[in-house]
Design an enzyme around this catalytic site. Structure first.
Site, mmCIF file in Angstrom:
data_model
loop_
_atom_site.group_PDB
_atom_site.id
_atom_site.type_symbol
_atom_site.label_atom_id
_atom_site.label_comp_id
_atom_site.label_asym_id
_atom_site.label_seq_id
_atom_site.Cartn_x
_atom_site.Cartn_y
_atom_site.Cartn_z
ATOM 1 C CG ASP A 8 -1.791 1.221 1.292
ATOM 2 O OD1 ASP A 8 -2.284 1.659 0.232
ATOM 3 O OD2 ASP A 8 -1.992 1.755 2.398
ATOM 4 C CD GLU A 68 -5.124 0.746 -2.279
ATOM 5 O OE1 GLU A 68 -5.775 -0.142 -1.705
ATOM 6 O OE2 GLU A 68 -4.926 1.875 -1.807
ATOM 7 C CG ASP A 140 -0.470 3.365 6.239
ATOM 8 O OD1 ASP A 140 -0.945 4.024 5.294
ATOM 9 O OD2 ASP A 140 -0.263 3.844 7.371
#
Length: 168
Positions: A8, A68, A140
């Site tokens: 991420d 992502e 996160d």
């Protein structure tokens, strides 16, 4: 069994998570967050992120990685900096010949929670249910594990479809 690294990306905090997938069975390996010092220049922060991801990738030896995708928000400068961090997240596994997949936030949320409109809290709760040994010190890290879970589900579906096609 396949080992998957989920990332991420963020310039301030980059979440990471490693899972193993064997069929429908997912297991937590490790998770955490790479933090960069906002007092440093952007190139220095990117180098720190690169070095940390490279060390993680070498230590955990994932077979595949998933990152992502960047979302665009009102602050163009922040979106651009997020894009820089995402570029590092895409590059590091590729430098080690590890295939990388990309997933949008809604796709990740749908894979983990069942709806693309899920909140961060819902994603974190489902990650804890799916991977009860995960540490999840920050959101996160939960998001990174969610990306890895999403990739595991997508690769399992693709394998199932390929097997069905071969048998037909």
């Amino acid at each position: 069994m396949v080992r998957i690294l989920g990332i991420d990306p963020g310039l301030r905090f980059t979440g990471w998570g490693v899972i193993t997938a064997q069929g429908n069975r997912l297991s937590h390996v490790a998770d955490g967050v790479i933090a960069t010092d906002s007092a440093l220049s952007v190139p220095e922060r990117l180098r720190h992120l690169h070095d940390a991801l490279l060390e993680l990738t070498r230590n955990f030896a994932p077979d595949e990685a998933a990152v992502e995708e960047t979302y665009v928000n009102r602050n163009g400068a922040a979106t651009l900096k997020l894009g820089y961090a995402r570029g590092v997240g895409l590059l590091v596994p590729m430098l080690l010949d590890i295939p990388v997949a990309e997933y949008g936030a809604k796709t990740v949320k749908r894979a983990v929670v069942g709806t693309g409109a899920a909140t961060k809290e819902q994603v974190s709760m489902m990650v804890r249910r799916i991977l009860p040994t995960a540490l999840l010190r920050r959101a996160d890290a939960a998001d990174a594990l969610a990306v890895a879970i999403c990739h595991a589900h997508h690769r399992a579906s693709a394998a199932h479809i390929a097997n069905a096609t071969r048998m037909a």
